[in-house]
Design an enzyme around this catalytic site. Structure first.
Site, mmCIF file in Angstrom:
data_model
loop_
_atom_site.group_PDB
_atom_site.id
_atom_site.type_symbol
_atom_site.label_atom_id
_atom_site.label_comp_id
_atom_site.label_asym_id
_atom_site.label_seq_id
_atom_site.Cartn_x
_atom_site.Cartn_y
_atom_site.Cartn_z
ATOM 1 C CG ASP A 152 -1.884 1.140 1.223
ATOM 2 O OD1 ASP A 152 -1.463 2.297 1.011
ATOM 3 O OD2 ASP A 152 -3.091 0.887 1.382
ATOM 4 C CG HIS A 153 1.475 4.341 -3.149
ATOM 5 N ND1 HIS A 153 0.220 4.072 -3.611
ATOM 6 C CD2 HIS A 153 1.629 5.677 -3.239
ATOM 7 C CE1 HIS A 153 -0.368 5.216 -3.953
ATOM 8 N NE2 HIS A 153 0.463 6.212 -3.745
ATOM 9 C CG HIS B 270 -4.047 4.559 -0.791
ATOM 10 N ND1 HIS B 270 -3.156 3.503 -0.789
ATOM 11 C CD2 HIS B 270 -4.249 4.846 -2.101
ATOM 12 C CE1 HIS B 270 -2.844 3.184 -2.037
ATOM 13 N NE2 HIS B 270 -3.498 3.983 -2.850
HETATM 14 C C1 BG6 Z 1 -3.518 4.841 -6.369
HETATM 15 C C2 BG6 Z 1 -4.876 4.942 -6.989
HETATM 16 O O1 BG6 Z 1 -3.440 3.743 -5.514
HETATM 17 O O2 BG6 Z 1 -3.234 6.039 -5.657
HETATM 18 C C3 BG6 Z 1 -4.964 6.151 -7.896
HETATM 19 O O3 BG6 Z 1 -5.151 3.761 -7.724
HETATM 20 C C4 BG6 Z 1 -4.552 7.397 -7.170
HETATM 21 O O4 BG6 Z 1 -6.272 6.300 -8.420
HETATM 22 C C5 BG6 Z 1 -3.211 7.206 -6.457
HETATM 23 O O5 BG6 Z 1 -4.440 8.442 -8.120
HETATM 24 C C6 BG6 Z 1 -2.884 8.383 -5.567
HETATM 25 O O6 BG6 Z 1 -1.587 8.270 -5.073
HETATM 26 P P1 BG6 Z 1 -0.761 9.547 -4.613
HETATM 27 O O7 BG6 Z 1 0.506 8.981 -4.038
HETATM 28 O O8 BG6 Z 1 -0.521 10.373 -5.833
HETATM 29 O O9 BG6 Z 1 -1.602 10.248 -3.612
#
Ligand code: BG6
Length: 498
Positions: free
Chosen positions: A183-184, A246
């Site tokens: 989960d980044h 997230h």
């Molecule tokens: C991803 C989603 O996991 O996270 C995307 O699939 C979203 O739809 C993205 O745009 C958002 O990531 P960050 O790091 O730019 O907030």
């Protein structure tokens, strides 16, 4: 910490995520001296490519590396590229694993990777099970002469049932301790800092409960629409795409009890407990009252027409999939009983921002009469991105006669730190997996607990045409009635508001 010798095998090597995120992350780890000298990458996918072609496409001519590193030393690039290899797996991901096993064995010899393998599944989720099964049948899942780890990308499941099925399937071939669910958001410094803010300061935690907190608000906004991902997104929607993963991760870190130590299992145990204490909405009535979904519509901006969601490529013109979701919920435990949580996420909004706001209760006895004192509550604003930092809003006396109170800011920005160099989320997470640290990866029970909360909302929205998907104009803060979700006429705090 020293990173062991190892091979990273990326499934879906010709895909977008690999070139956009994974390879730049590995490159930075390489330049930062974080990788072992005995390291290599084997890209695997369905396209037919030689090692050379893969290196050229993924590294030497990659816009994601060249742009960032235009002043890069060509020799460093070349040395990096030489650690990359490619294996074609034919027309699907269900064959040729003996060939793959042989290739891995020979690269292991060549690069001295000590039989340590990480398999990174950057493919559509429908392939996770079949790949795991084939790896296991080819003798590549058992840890006998080195470690074997499996990293899986989100989305992990489509709903509670499919997430459980996927967990069961993966556990058939890999032990839970070998599985790393990415989960980044957990790779973001500011998300990790939630733990440090809470548990390494004695000024916040004593107030971190129902006695002092009035409500908690989380906003995640993006300016972009669904771009080229309409096909995926239309089957997913904001609740699955952002909220289940997230945003509930952020919630769990805000809500959890202090862990005994920073050990991965201690932290994850507490996160699971936190997620299990979210009050599950049971009735349709409850869901309709506490949730709101929206979709951006065609909008005129400065004389130009901007596409609405239903006009996007790959999207059903009658789609009711939400690009905005707002949920009000409660956490049923000793600490949080009765404190409302408001969480919203949306695409095509005015700005890109993620922040959590803790609204403290106003003092129980009003000494300085102020008509709108209630709205001027103390706030702790945790800015996850951009302008990463923490802001405290507190009342000060306006100079002059009488006792007029105004809100002042106390601000901290990450960029002010001397060691402000922040690792990209993928860089951090990959390095953790390489070093065997699972703290920032989601455990099976954690993912299921998150789905358990989201599932009834998803089902209600999907099966119930009476639950409106409200339209909102591109570049606005969502449907007009979104403020109605927040009681006491507080409204959402839009970043930029005082
Ligand atoms: C991803 C989603 O996991 O996270 C995307 O699939 C979203 O739809 C993205 O745009 C958002 O990531 P960050 O790091 O730019 O907030």
């Amino acid at each position: 910490k020293k990173t062991p010798n190892q091979m990273l095998i990326i499934f879906g090597a010709s895909g977008d995520l690999t070139s956009r995120k994974l390879i730049p992350a590995i490159y930075n780890l390489f330049k930062g001296g974080h990788l072992s000298k005995n390291f290599c990458v084997l890209g695997v996918s369905r396209s037919n490519m030689t090692d050379e072609e893969f290196r050229t496409k993924a590294i030497l001519e990659s816009p994601f590396l060249q742009k960032e590193n235009s002043k890069e030393d060509p020799q460093t690039m070349q040395a990096f590229a030489e650690q990359f290899h490619y294996q074609d797996l034919g027309s699907d991901y269900d064959h040729s694993y003996d060939l793959l096993a042989n290739r891995i064995a020979s690269l292991n010899e060549q690069h001295g990777t000590s039989g340590n393998y990480i398999f990174y599944l950057s493919t559509p989720p429908s392939l996770y099970e079949v790949i795991a099964k084939n790896l296991s049948e080819a003798g590549l899942s058992k840890e006998k002469d080195g470690f074997r780890r499996l990293i899986v990308e989100k989305p992990f499941g489509y709903d509670l049932e499919s997430a459980k099925t996927l967990n069961d399937a993966l556990h058939h071939y890999f032990d839970e301790k070998q599985v790393y669910r990415i989960d980044h958001y957990l790779g973001k410094e500011t998300v990790q800092n939630l733990l440090v803010t809470r548990f390494s300061n004695s000024i916040f935690e004593p107030l971190w409960n129902r006695r002092y907190i009035h409500h908690v608000e989380i906003t995640n906004a993006e300016t972009v629409g669904v771009e080229k991902r309409g096909g995926y997104y239309d089957k997913s929607g904001a609740l699955r795409d952002m909220f289940q993963s997230h945003l509930l991760q952020i919630v769990s870190l805000l809500v959890m009890e202090p862990p005994i130590s920073s050990d991965a299992e201690e932290i994850r145990d507490e996160k699971v407990k936190a997620l299990k204490s979210l009050r599950i909405m049971k009735s349709e009535e409850e869901i309709v009252k506490n949730t709101l979904r929206g979709q951006y519509v065609k909008t005129e901006i400065d004389g130009k027409t901007v596409k609405g969601y239903r006009e996007e490529e790959g999207v059903n013109p009658e789609s009711t999939t939400e690009t905005y979701a707002a949920i009000k919920f409660f956490v049923d435990n000793w600490r949080w009983k009765g404190v409302p949580f408001y969480v919203r996420t949306g695409k095509a909004m005015p700005t890109k921002v993620t922040e959590a706001v803790i609204h403290f209760k106003t003092p129980h006895h009003e000494v300085f009469m102020s008509q709108d004192a209630y709205r001027k509550d103390n706030k702790l604003i945790i800015r996850i991105q951009p302008d990463e930092g923490i802001l405290i809003k507190f009342g000060v006396k306006v100079p002059g006669l009488g006792f007029h109170v105004e809100q002042a800011n106390m601000e901290f920005y990450y960029s002010d730190l001397e060691s402000a160099q922040v690792m990209d989320a993928y860089e951090r997470l990959l390095l953790d997996a390489m070093q065997g640290d699972t703290t920032l990866y989601a455990r099976a029970d954690e993912v299921e607990a998150a789905w358990r909360f989201v599932d009834p909302i998803l089902k209600c929205w999907e099966n119930n045409p009476a639950v409106n998907t409200y339209g909102y104009s591109v570049g606005t803060w969502g449907p007009r009635n979104s403020d109605e979700l927040i009681e006491d006429s507080f409204g959402w705090r839009n970043p930029g508001d005082l």
